[in-house]
Design a protein around this motif. Structure first.
Motif, mmCIF file in Angstrom:
data_model
loop_
_atom_site.group_PDB
_atom_site.id
_atom_site.type_symbol
_atom_site.label_atom_id
_atom_site.label_comp_id
_atom_site.label_asym_id
_atom_site.label_seq_id
_atom_site.Cartn_x
_atom_site.Cartn_y
_atom_site.Cartn_z
ATOM 1 N N SER A 246 0.850 -1.197 0.000
ATOM 2 C CA SER A 246 0.000 0.000 0.000
ATOM 3 C C SER A 246 0.884 1.245 0.000
ATOM 4 O O SER A 246 1.741 1.402 0.875
ATOM 5 C CB SER A 246 -0.910 0.013 1.228
ATOM 6 O OG SER A 246 -1.747 -1.131 1.231
ATOM 7 N N VAL A 247 0.660 2.127 -0.968
ATOM 8 C CA VAL A 247 1.506 3.327 -1.090
ATOM 9 C C VAL A 247 1.102 4.352 -0.039
ATOM 10 O O VAL A 247 -0.076 4.687 0.118
ATOM 11 C CB VAL A 247 1.393 3.932 -2.504
ATOM 12 C CG1 VAL A 247 2.195 5.221 -2.590
ATOM 13 C CG2 VAL A 247 1.891 2.927 -3.549
ATOM 14 N N GLN A 248 2.098 4.840 0.689
ATOM 15 C CA GLN A 248 1.855 5.811 1.754
ATOM 16 C C GLN A 248 2.366 7.212 1.413
ATOM 17 O O GLN A 248 1.894 8.205 1.967
ATOM 18 C CB GLN A 248 2.518 5.314 3.044
ATOM 19 C CG GLN A 248 1.976 3.965 3.508
ATOM 20 C CD GLN A 248 2.864 3.295 4.543
ATOM 21 O OE1 GLN A 248 3.975 3.752 4.820
ATOM 22 N NE2 GLN A 248 2.389 2.191 5.121
ATOM 23 N N TYR A 249 3.321 7.276 0.493
ATOM 24 C CA TYR A 249 3.922 8.583 0.167
ATOM 25 C C TYR A 249 4.584 8.508 -1.199
ATOM 26 O O TYR A 249 5.136 7.469 -1.586
ATOM 27 C CB TYR A 249 4.966 8.957 1.229
ATOM 28 C CG TYR A 249 5.850 10.127 0.832
ATOM 29 C CD1 TYR A 249 5.429 11.438 1.045
ATOM 30 C CD2 TYR A 249 7.094 9.909 0.233
ATOM 31 C CE1 TYR A 249 6.236 12.514 0.674
ATOM 32 C CE2 TYR A 249 7.898 10.977 -0.136
ATOM 33 C CZ TYR A 249 7.466 12.271 0.076
ATOM 34 O OH TYR A 249 8.255 13.325 -0.296
ATOM 35 N N ILE A 250 4.525 9.607 -1.939
ATOM 36 C CA ILE A 250 5.277 9.761 -3.178
ATOM 37 C C ILE A 250 5.762 11.195 -3.263
ATOM 38 O O ILE A 250 5.005 12.138 -2.984
ATOM 39 C CB ILE A 250 4.438 9.382 -4.423
ATOM 40 C CG1 ILE A 250 5.269 9.570 -5.706
ATOM 41 C CG2 ILE A 250 3.151 10.178 -4.492
ATOM 42 C CD1 ILE A 250 4.583 9.047 -6.966
ATOM 43 N N GLY A 251 7.032 11.370 -3.630
ATOM 44 C CA GLY A 251 7.577 12.713 -3.756
ATOM 45 C C GLY A 251 9.012 12.685 -4.253
ATOM 46 O O GLY A 251 9.717 11.683 -4.091
ATOM 47 N N PRO A 252 9.477 13.764 -4.843
ATOM 48 C CA PRO A 252 10.843 13.814 -5.372
ATOM 49 C C PRO A 252 11.873 14.029 -4.270
ATOM 50 O O PRO A 252 11.600 14.707 -3.272
ATOM 51 C CB PRO A 252 10.800 15.004 -6.321
ATOM 52 C CG PRO A 252 9.737 15.902 -5.771
ATOM 53 C CD PRO A 252 8.728 14.994 -5.139
ATOM 54 N N THR A 253 13.035 13.424 -4.462
ATOM 55 C CA THR A 253 14.157 13.683 -3.561
ATOM 56 C C THR A 253 15.235 14.518 -4.250
ATOM 57 O O THR A 253 16.118 15.051 -3.592
ATOM 58 C CB THR A 253 14.784 12.370 -3.063
ATOM 59 O OG1 THR A 253 15.254 11.625 -4.184
ATOM 60 C CG2 THR A 253 13.762 11.552 -2.294
ATOM 61 N N LEU A 254 15.164 14.607 -5.572
ATOM 62 C CA LEU A 254 16.124 15.404 -6.334
ATOM 63 C C LEU A 254 15.446 15.895 -7.597
ATOM 64 O O LEU A 254 14.833 15.106 -8.320
ATOM 65 C CB LEU A 254 17.359 14.570 -6.692
ATOM 66 C CG LEU A 254 18.473 15.276 -7.484
ATOM 67 C CD1 LEU A 254 19.081 16.408 -6.656
ATOM 68 C CD2 LEU A 254 19.546 14.276 -7.903
ATOM 69 N N MET A 255 15.545 17.215 -7.845
ATOM 70 C CA MET A 255 14.915 17.806 -9.018
ATOM 71 C C MET A 255 15.980 18.263 -10.012
ATOM 72 O O MET A 255 17.091 18.636 -9.634
ATOM 73 C CB MET A 255 14.041 18.993 -8.617
ATOM 74 C CG MET A 255 12.894 18.639 -7.687
ATOM 75 S SD MET A 255 11.644 17.578 -8.449
ATOM 76 C CE MET A 255 10.800 18.766 -9.515
ATOM 77 N N SER A 256 15.635 18.269 -11.273
ATOM 78 C CA SER A 256 16.559 18.700 -12.319
ATOM 79 C C SER A 256 16.526 20.216 -12.479
ATOM 80 O O SER A 256 15.686 20.912 -11.890
ATOM 81 C CB SER A 256 16.178 18.059 -13.652
ATOM 82 O OG SER A 256 14.975 18.644 -14.147
ATOM 83 N N GLU A 257 17.427 20.717 -13.305
ATOM 84 C CA GLU A 257 17.472 22.146 -13.620
ATOM 85 C C GLU A 257 16.148 22.623 -14.198
ATOM 86 O O GLU A 257 15.714 23.753 -13.954
ATOM 87 C CB GLU A 257 18.603 22.399 -14.627
ATOM 88 C CG GLU A 257 18.699 23.825 -15.128
ATOM 89 C CD GLU A 257 19.723 23.977 -16.241
ATOM 90 O OE1 GLU A 257 19.823 25.087 -16.800
ATOM 91 O OE2 GLU A 257 20.414 22.985 -16.558
ATOM 92 N N SER A 258 15.461 21.753 -14.954
ATOM 93 C CA SER A 258 14.222 22.158 -15.619
ATOM 94 C C SER A 258 12.982 21.953 -14.752
ATOM 95 O O SER A 258 11.867 22.233 -15.192
ATOM 96 C CB SER A 258 14.056 21.378 -16.926
ATOM 97 O OG SER A 258 13.686 20.035 -16.684
ATOM 98 N N GLY A 259 13.163 21.460 -13.520
ATOM 99 C CA GLY A 259 12.028 21.281 -12.629
ATOM 100 C C GLY A 259 11.331 19.948 -12.757
ATOM 101 O O GLY A 259 10.131 19.835 -12.478
ATOM 102 N N ARG A 260 12.077 18.906 -13.154
ATOM 103 C CA ARG A 260 11.524 17.558 -13.295
ATOM 104 C C ARG A 260 12.250 16.614 -12.346
ATOM 105 O O ARG A 260 13.436 16.789 -12.081
ATOM 106 C CB ARG A 260 11.649 17.098 -14.743
ATOM 107 C CG ARG A 260 10.799 17.938 -15.712
ATOM 108 C CD ARG A 260 11.155 17.681 -17.166
ATOM 109 N NE ARG A 260 10.202 18.313 -18.067
ATOM 110 C CZ ARG A 260 10.295 19.574 -18.500
ATOM 111 N NH1 ARG A 260 11.318 20.332 -18.113
ATOM 112 N NH2 ARG A 260 9.390 20.074 -19.320
ATOM 113 N N PRO A 261 11.574 15.590 -11.822
ATOM 114 C CA PRO A 261 12.221 14.695 -10.845
ATOM 115 C C PRO A 261 13.370 13.894 -11.456
ATOM 116 O O PRO A 261 13.193 13.215 -12.463
ATOM 117 C CB PRO A 261 11.086 13.753 -10.422
ATOM 118 C CG PRO A 261 9.830 14.460 -10.769
ATOM 119 C CD PRO A 261 10.146 15.256 -12.004
ATOM 120 N N LEU A 262 14.531 13.997 -10.823
ATOM 121 C CA LEU A 262 15.643 13.109 -11.161
ATOM 122 C C LEU A 262 15.608 11.862 -10.287
ATOM 123 O O LEU A 262 16.093 10.798 -10.687
ATOM 124 C CB LEU A 262 16.974 13.834 -10.972
ATOM 125 C CG LEU A 262 17.295 14.957 -11.965
ATOM 126 C CD1 LEU A 262 18.596 15.637 -11.585
ATOM 127 C CD2 LEU A 262 17.360 14.417 -13.387
#
Length: 377
Positions: A246-262
């Motif tokens: 069961s998924v409890q959380y989703i989120g980025p830990t590192l973002m790119s220069e253009s604002g997309r999740p790395l």
């Protein structure tokens, strides 16, 4: 330096559809097959897959047949220029349009960019569509391109408009090249304000596909929001072969220069996973997000733009054109360090055009002198 505008052209093979049968409408034509070659009159023909070959109106014609009609043909209610090649393969039929490149573009450019956009954008799109087609030449395969979004959307004669046709004609033979090869001519609708580098989306670096500010991208999808669900995220991960419970959380830990999740972290009841940039792109786009230029607030996602974000942004190009930029400046901005040239001067394209597969080239292409390339800055 100058750019040669010759009359070069070549014959493409575009997969329109596949199935067990179809109705084909034709004017007077010639049927060319493995077993015979014969003239035929106008009519509506039923074509279907037999046990070991193609059947035309119940008559076995061999493993393939080509309908050569001066006025083209209609398949699935859509009209096309060129010939229709039908190939039997594993009890299915492949319906392939054999069409000159420049005629093919007449049905591609209208499908990819609105006629209301400035002339410079239509011209840039025509050059990119031509470049994309050359890049995808596949002499060893049954066809070169498909007619859907997996390749370039190709809608045949029904989609043609005077403005799009003029853009194709004005840029005839021009492509974008890098290291004397056609570039990977990817493009998208709206970057959301910043284009993505290739490695952000596909995990591989391409020198001319870099992140760049795109402030004039003002499309209908410039700003959007979506609500994710734990079950939806879990199902999306399962489709990638990842099970977290069961998924409890989703989120980025590192973002790119253009604002997309790395890096994108998903915490589940069974385990947690951290996805790299290509995996993040696959998950988020698979969940129906218009783009991956996003920020998260719990299960709410706020995003900008539409499409993968790499290469030319059609809405961004529109904004640049309205400022007075021409197609050379637009292409130079989105593909820095590349060259504008005629496709016959590109060595890899020449190898494919005139290779040992016997690729048919329009006679005018053989007479066109080589020209100089023009750098795009």
């Amino acid at each position: 330096m100058g750019t040669a505008l010759g009359q070069q052209d070549l014959l493409l093979r575009v997969l329109l559809s596949e199935g067990t049968s179809a109705n084909v409408q034709l004017g007077p034509h010639e049927q060319v097959g493995a077993l015979e070659r014969r003239p035929a009159g106008a009519g509506n023909l039923r074509v279907w897959a037999g046990a070991g070959g193609v059947l035309v109106e119940g008559r076995e014609v061999g493993p393939w047949v080509e309908f050569a009609a001066p006025d083209g043909f209609t398949l699935g209610g859509r009209a096309y220029r060129g010939n229709l090649l039908v190939v039997w393969q594993s009890k299915q039929l492949l319906f392939i349009n054999r069409v000159w490149l420049e005629d093919y573009l007449l049905g591609v450019v209208p499908a990819e960019v609105p006629a209301s956009f400035p002339e410079a954008v239509l011209q840039a799109q025509a050059i990119l569509a031509r470049t994309f087609a050359l890049y995808r030449l596949n002499p060893g395969g049954v066809y070169d391109l498909c007619a859907t979004e997996r390749c370039q959307v190709y809608l045949g004669r029904n989609a043609e408009t005077p403005r799009h046709t003029l853009a194709v004609q004005a840029t005839r033979g021009l492509i974008v090249a890098h290291n004397q090869r056609p570039i990977t001519a990817v493009y998208h609708a709206d970057s959301g304000g910043y284009t993505a580098a290739a490695e952000e989306v596909w995990g591989r670096s391409v020198p001319y596909l870099i992140a760049r500010p795109d402030p004039y991208a003002q499309g209908a999808s410039r700003l959007w929001s979506r609500t994710l669900s734990p079950d939806g995220v879990a199902q999306g991960l399962l489709g990638m072969g990842l099970e977290v419970g069961s998924v409890q959380y989703i989120g980025p830990t590192l973002m790119s220069e253009s604002g997309r999740p790395l890096r994108l972290r998903v915490v589940g009841s069974a385990r947690s996973v951290e996805l790299d940039a290509p995996q993040s792109t696959r998950l988020l786009r698979g969940l129906g997000l218009p783009s991956t230029r996003v920020r998260f607030e719990g299960w709410q996602v706020y995003g900008q733009g539409s499409g993968h974000g790499v290469g030319l942004s059609q809405w961004g190009a529109r904004g640049l054109a309205l400022l007075g930029w021409d197609f050379r400046q637009i292409l130079g901005y989105y593909y820095p360090g590349t060259f504008l040239s005629g496709f016959e001067v590109v060595q890899e394209a020449q190898k494919r055009l005139l290779g040992n597969m016997g690729r048919e080239v329009h006679p005018a292409a053989r007479r066109t002198p080589l020209g100089q390339a023009q750098i795009l800055d």
